[in-house]
Design an enzyme around this catalytic site. Structure first.
Site, PDB file in Angstrom:
ATOM      1  N   GLN A 209       0.835  -1.203   0.000  1.00 58.44           N
ATOM      2  CA  GLN A 209       0.000   0.000   0.000  1.00 58.44           C
ATOM      3  C   GLN A 209       0.868   1.249   0.000  1.00 58.44           C
ATOM      4  OE1 GLN A 209      -2.316   1.795   3.356  1.00 58.44           O
ATOM      5  NE2 GLN A 209      -4.102   1.015   2.228  1.00 58.44           N
TER       6      GLN A 209
ATOM      7  N   CYS B 251      -6.247   6.891   5.363  1.00 62.47           N
ATOM      8  CA  CYS B 251      -5.577   7.170   6.641  1.00 62.47           C
ATOM      9  C   CYS B 251      -5.999   8.537   7.170  1.00 62.47           C
ATOM     10  CB  CYS B 251      -4.060   7.134   6.482  1.00 62.47           C
ATOM     11  SG  CYS B 251      -3.204   7.437   8.062  1.00 62.47           S
TER      12      CYS B 251
ATOM     13  N   LYS C 150      -8.180   1.794  -0.731  1.00 61.89           N
ATOM     14  CA  LYS C 150      -8.845   1.738   0.574  1.00 61.89           C
ATOM     15  C   LYS C 150      -9.190   3.160   0.974  1.00 61.89           C
ATOM     16  CE  LYS C 150      -8.435  -0.237   5.234  1.00 61.89           C
ATOM     17  NZ  LYS C 150      -8.613   0.937   6.105  1.00 61.89           N
TER      18      LYS C 150
ATOM     19  N   GLY D 131     -13.994  -2.267   9.650  1.00 61.84           N
ATOM     20  CA  GLY D 131     -14.367  -1.436  10.778  1.00 61.84           C
ATOM     21  C   GLY D 131     -15.081  -2.184  11.880  1.00 61.84           C
ATOM     22  N   ASP D 132     -14.439  -2.287  13.052  1.00 63.66           N
ATOM     23  CA  ASP D 132     -15.047  -2.861  14.261  1.00 63.66           C
ATOM     24  C   ASP D 132     -15.377  -4.345  14.171  1.00 63.66           C
ATOM     25  OD1 ASP D 132     -14.868  -0.337  15.265  1.00 63.66           O
ATOM     26  OD2 ASP D 132     -17.017   0.077  15.302  1.00 63.66           O
TER      27      ASP D 132
END
Length: 337
Positions: A71, A101, A140, A204-205
Site C-alpha cells: 500500500q 488514513c 482503501k 471497521g469494528d
C-alpha cells in the site's frame, strides 16, 4: 471474488495495512491463524522516490504472504505513479492506494483521507497509477470527511472508472478518526449499487465471528478486512472463519495459550530483525493488547512494556504464566483503540 488473476473463494479475510503493526512477524502470525490476504505497512510515495532504504524495507515480501499487496500513499500524482512503479518491482499481487488514513501527519500533506476533499484529483491519480503499472491496483478509503460530507458512493464509481479492481471501505469518516462505532450502512449501499461492479471489502469494528456474520448478512460485501481487532489477537481470523462455517463461537484462549502465541511472534520478530532491542520495541504495541481483563495485572503489564531484552520479556511471561496459568481471557470486551 477476483483481483486480477487472483481468485479468492468464500468470504476472504484481509489483514488491514497498519503502520508499525503489519510487519513480517505479525503478518506471519495472522496467516497462521487464517488470514487470506496480507498488506504491508503503508509506505510513503515521497520516501520511495527518494529511495529511502527504511521505507523500501517495508516492501520486502515473503512466500507466506501470498496473496499480498503493497500500500502506498501520497498527494503528488507524479510521485505516486513513480512509487507504484517502484512497488511493482517487489512483485506484489496487487498495489493498494491509501485514500483512508486519517492521521494528522498524513492528512496535513494532502494524502490519505485528505484526498476525499478532492475527488477529481483522486480519480486522476488513480487512473494514472493504473496506466503506469501492469499489477492490479486497488484502493482503501473511508465514508467521507465528516458526517456532513459522505461522498463514498461517488468515490466508488469514480475509482471504478479509473480502473481499480477492488475497493476497501472503512465505515468511519476522517473526522471520527477511530472513535464511535463504524457505520456499515453506506458500505452496504455501495456494495448493492448496480453501477458498482468491483468487489467491495468491508472494514471497521470486526472483533468477533458473530459480528463478522452480522455485518456480512447486512451488507453482502465480498470480503471482510480486520485491522485493530487482530492486534494482540491474531487468532481472530480463525475465530471468524469458524463462526462463518459453523455458527458457533470457539472458546477464548487461556493465558498459557496466549503466552505461547506471544513467544512465537516475538521469536519471529527477533529472527527477522538484526537488533534485539529494536525487535522488542516493535512488539510493545502488541504486548499491550495480549492480556485483556486480567485482574491486578497493571504492574506486570508495565514491566512487559518496559522490557528491552528477550530475556527480560521471557522472565515476565513466566511470571504471567505462573500467576494466571489457565485463566481464560475475554477478548469480547477488549478495546479497539
Amino acid at each position: 471474488m477476483k483481483i486480477g488473476n487472483i481468485e479468492l473463494k468464500g468470504t476472504p479475510l484481509f489483514l488491514a495495512p497498519m503502520e508499525d503493526v503489519t510487519y513480517k512477524s505479525f503478518r506471519m502470525m495472522c496467516k497462521k491463524f487464517g488470514a487470506d490476504v496480507m498488506y504491508t505497512e503503508f509506505v510513503s510515495s515521497e520516501a520511495l522516490v527518494r529511495d529511502v532504504e527504511k521505507t523500501k524495507r517495508k516492501m520486502h515480501l515473503f512466500d507466506f504472504d501470498r496473496p499480498v499487496a503493497i500500500q502506498i500513499y501520497g498527494h503528488n500524482i507524479d510521485s505516486m505513479v513513480r512509487a507504484a512503479q517502484v512497488a511493482e518491482e517487489f512483485e506484489p499481487d496487487f498495489i493498494d492506494i491509501n485514500y483512508g488514513c486519517p492521521m494528522k501527519k498524513i492528512v496535513r500533506h494532502g494524502a490519505g483521507s485528505a484526498m476525499l476533499k478532492d475527488l477529481p484529483k483522486m480519480q486522476k491519480m488513480t487512473a494514472e497509477i493504473v496506466r503506469a503499472v501492469k499489477t492490479p491496483v486497488t484502493a482503501k478509503t473511508r465514508l467521507g470527511w465528516s458526517a456532513g460530507d459522505l461522498p463514498i458512493g461517488e468515490v466508488a464509481e469514480r475509482l471504478q472508472d479509473a480502473g481499480i479492481q477492488a475497493l476497501a471501505i472503512h465505515g468511519r469518516t476522517r473526522e471520527q478518526l477511530y472513535s464511535g462505532e463504524a457505520d456499515w450502512t453506506l458500505i452496504g449501499e455501495v456494495k448493492n449499487n448496480p453501477k458498482v461492479q468491483i468487489p467491495i471489502i468491508g472494514n471497521g469494528d470486526i472483533n468477533s465471528g458473530k459480528k463478522a456474520k452480522q455485518l456480512l448478512d447486512e451488507t453482502s460485501v465480498d470480503a471482510l478486512m480486520i485491522g485493530r481487532g487482530a492486534i494482540g489477537r491474531p487468532w481472530l481470523f480463525r475465530e471468524i472463519k469458524h463462526y462463518l462455517q459453523t455458527g458457533e463461537e470457539l472458546p477464548q484462549p487461556t493465558v498459557n495459550e496466549v503466552v505461547e502465541t506471544l513467544k512465537e511472534q516475538l521469536h519471529l520478530n527477533l529472527e527477522w530483525r538484526d537488533n534485539e532491542r529494536s525487535g522488542i520495541l516493535m512488539m510493545r504495541r502488541h504486548f499491550a493488547k495480549y492480556f485483556p481483563g486480567l485482574p491486578n495485572f497493571r504492574e506486570l503489564k508495565i514491566q512487559l512494556l518496559r522490557a528491552e531484552t528477550n530475556e527480560e520479556v521471557h522472565v515476565i511471561l513466566e511470571k504471567i504464566t505462573k500467576e494466571y496459568g489457565n485463566f481464560q481471557l475475554d477478548f469480547s470486551t477488549a478495546s479497539l483503540k
